[in-house]
Structure formats: structure tokens, C-alpha cells
Write an enzyme that holds these catalytic residues in place. Structure first.
Site, mmCIF file in Angstrom:
data_model
loop_
_atom_site.group_PDB
_atom_site.id
_atom_site.type_symbol
_atom_site.label_atom_id
_atom_site.label_comp_id
_atom_site.label_asym_id
_atom_site.label_seq_id
_atom_site.Cartn_x
_atom_site.Cartn_y
_atom_site.Cartn_z
ATOM 1 N N SER A 107 0.824 -1.211 0.000
ATOM 2 C CA SER A 107 0.000 0.000 0.000
ATOM 3 C C SER A 107 0.859 1.262 0.000
ATOM 4 C CB SER A 107 -0.897 0.031 1.242
ATOM 5 O OG SER A 107 -1.572 -1.183 1.389
HETATM 6 N N1 SAH Z 1 -0.911 -4.940 4.023
HETATM 7 C C1 SAH Z 1 -0.113 -5.228 2.850
HETATM 8 C C2 SAH Z 1 -0.794 -4.898 1.540
HETATM 9 C C3 SAH Z 1 -1.849 -5.864 1.264
HETATM 10 S S1 SAH Z 1 -2.379 -6.084 -0.382
HETATM 11 C C4 SAH Z 1 1.246 -4.564 2.937
HETATM 12 O O1 SAH Z 1 1.509 -3.860 3.913
HETATM 13 O O2 SAH Z 1 2.055 -4.789 2.041
HETATM 14 C C5 SAH Z 1 -3.753 -7.107 0.017
HETATM 15 C C6 SAH Z 1 -3.417 -8.509 0.412
HETATM 16 O O3 SAH Z 1 -4.625 -9.134 0.807
HETATM 17 C C7 SAH Z 1 -2.855 -9.346 -0.730
HETATM 18 O O4 SAH Z 1 -1.591 -9.825 -0.388
HETATM 19 C C8 SAH Z 1 -3.864 -10.483 -0.875
HETATM 20 O O5 SAH Z 1 -3.258 -11.742 -1.163
HETATM 21 C C9 SAH Z 1 -4.526 -10.495 0.487
HETATM 22 N N2 SAH Z 1 -5.869 -11.090 0.532
HETATM 23 C C10 SAH Z 1 -6.900 -10.929 -0.330
HETATM 24 N N3 SAH Z 1 -7.945 -11.671 0.073
HETATM 25 C C11 SAH Z 1 -7.579 -12.306 1.223
HETATM 26 C C12 SAH Z 1 -8.227 -13.213 2.117
HETATM 27 N N4 SAH Z 1 -9.489 -13.636 1.933
HETATM 28 N N5 SAH Z 1 -7.529 -13.664 3.176
HETATM 29 C C13 SAH Z 1 -6.246 -13.272 3.395
HETATM 30 N N6 SAH Z 1 -5.591 -12.437 2.580
HETATM 31 C C14 SAH Z 1 -6.237 -11.939 1.515
#
Ligand code: SAH
Length: 214
Positions: free
Chosen positions: A61
Site C-alpha cells: 500500500s
Molecule cells: N498490508 C499489505 C498490503 C496488502 S495487499 C502490505 O503492507 O504490504 C492485500 C493482500 O490481501 C494481498 O496480499 C492479498 O493476497 C490479500 N488477501 C486478499 N484476500 C484475502 C483473504 N481472503 N484472506 C487473506 N488475505 C487476503
């Protein structure tokens, strides 16, 4: 001033100018080097206020959004926090400076494995990362003082609401994945839930089930 010190100063200035004003949050973001979480992708962009691609088609992000979400979560040193969406691990690392214990889950095993390597290298021993579908929360460790979701669902997932303590706060983006989403804060009271809309955001969607690599 070295290039590195100057980049850091500009990074913190950009955060402040976008509304990240909480001193503890700024300090955590000064301590944790975002460059460690983007691997070989775009290393020279680590201190710019923009999201960047990571493995598995996901994104790390935008730093100001990480700061604003962390601020909205009002974390205290005693808190047990759940993060859904480990991604690069950057958000979890910021939280690790502010709370007692962080559980973070991602549906992609590879992202969890890579994030764990960075947590270990940085000595962030209060983070536990699991491969799991975070839309079910983490029943074994519930309830949580704080929950942060970094992928967008249409509505706050019921299991996450259920795993929030009374007095607890959850921050998450909601809305259709391809439209404008809203960052909201949900506070659990004795009698129900209060919702505040914070600002428009854009996140990758929360997807049910585990990733193909998992
Ligand atoms: N917080 C992260 C950015 C996240 S991007 C950082 O600091 O880099 C969003 C993430 O959510 C992705 O890696 C994706 O794989 C995950 N995601 C999406 N759906 C999900 C689910 N149902 N359970 C767990 N993770 C999920």
C-alpha cells in the site's frame, strides 16, 4: 545530509502533509525501512508515497494510506491485533512497533513466507504470520482489540465483526472492487457497532479461499 537521510526526511514530510500526524505512528514509520519489504521490485521508489507491485499480483500500500489506517486504528501497547492481507508485511511491521502482538494472514503462502523472512531479519518477534483465508478471521486467537483489513470487501465480513472485542476497533476498505471504495472504521460498543466513513481509497479485492500457490 546524506541522500538516505534526506530521502527519509522527505518521506516523513510527505506523510505529515497527507494527514499522518500521530507522533507514535510517524516514529514507527521512521523506524521501519519500507525498502526491506519490496524486495528487488522498484528499490529506488521505496520512499515515494505510492503503492508498488509485489509478488502474486498484489501491492504494497501507499505509505500515507498505511499511516492513516494505523492512526485510525488507535492502537495501544497492550493490544492484540489481527491484520487480514499480509502482502509485503510492511503494515504488520509498523503495527509491531505500536501493539503487543500482531497476527497477520494472507491467502498466498509465498507472500507469508517472504514476509516472515523480513520479520525475522528485522527481529520483529511479536508478529505471527499464517497462510489462511482471512475473511473467516482467526478463531483460535480471537477476540482481538483491533482488526485491520488491507483488501476490500463489499461489507465488513461477519466473522471479523464477531471476533472484535467490545470497545474494539476495526479499520477496513469496503465497496465494489473495481469502483471507489471507502475506508471505514467500525467500533464495537456494548450494544452493537458504530460506523465512521473516513475517506475514499482503492485496494485489491478480498478474495475467498487460498491462493493457487498455497
Ligand atoms: N498490508 C499489505 C498490503 C496488502 S495487499 C502490505 O503492507 O504490504 C492485500 C493482500 O490481501 C494481498 O496480499 C492479498 O493476497 C490479500 N488477501 C486478499 N484476500 C484475502 C483473504 N481472503 N484472506 C487473506 N488475505 C487476503
Amino acid at each position: 545530509m546524506t541522500d538516505e537521510a534526506e530521502r527519509k526526511m522527505q518521506f516523513l514530510f510527505a506523510l505529515r502533509s497527507r494527514g499522518v500526524t500521530n507522533a507514535r505512528v510517524l516514529q514507527a514509520m521512521e523506524t521501519i525501512d519500507r525498502g526491506r519489504f519490496i524486495r528487488h521490485y522498484f528499490p529506488d521508489r521505496a520512499y515515494e508515497d505510492m503503492p508498488l507491485p509485489i509478488a502474486c499480483g498484489q501491492t504494497i500500500s501507499q505509505p500515507s494510506v498505511v499511516g492513516l489506517m494505523t492512526q485510525a486504528l488507535q492502537v495501544s501497547q497492550r493490544d492484540k491485533v489481527l491484520e487480514v492481507g499480509t502482502g509485503s508485511g510492511y503494515q504488520a511491521a509498523i503495527l509491531s512497533q505500536l501493539a503487543r502482538r500482531i497476527y497477520t494472514v494472507d491467502r498466498h503462502m509465498r507472500l507469508v513466507r517472504e514476509a516472515r523472512e523480513v520479520f525475522e531479519a528485522l527481529g520483529l518477534a511479536n508478529i505471527t504470520a499464517f497462510t489462511a483465508d482471512g475473511s473467516h478471521g482467526l478463531p483460535d486467537q480471537a477476540p482481538f482489540d483491533r482488526i485491520i483489513v488491507t483488501a476490500a470487501a463489499e461489507d465488513p465480513p461477519g466473522p471479523l465483526l464477531a471476533q472484535l472485542k467490545i470497545g474494539g476497533i476495526m479499520v477496513l476498505p469496503v465497496g465494489q472492487s473495481d469502483a471507489v471504495q471507502s475506508l471505514i472504521r467500525v467500533t464495537r460498543t456494548e450494544t452493537g457497532f458504530e460506523y465512521d466513513e473516513l475517506r475514499p481509497v482503492r485496494f485489491v479485492p478480498l478474495v475467498e479461499g487460498l491462493g493457487k500457490d498455497s
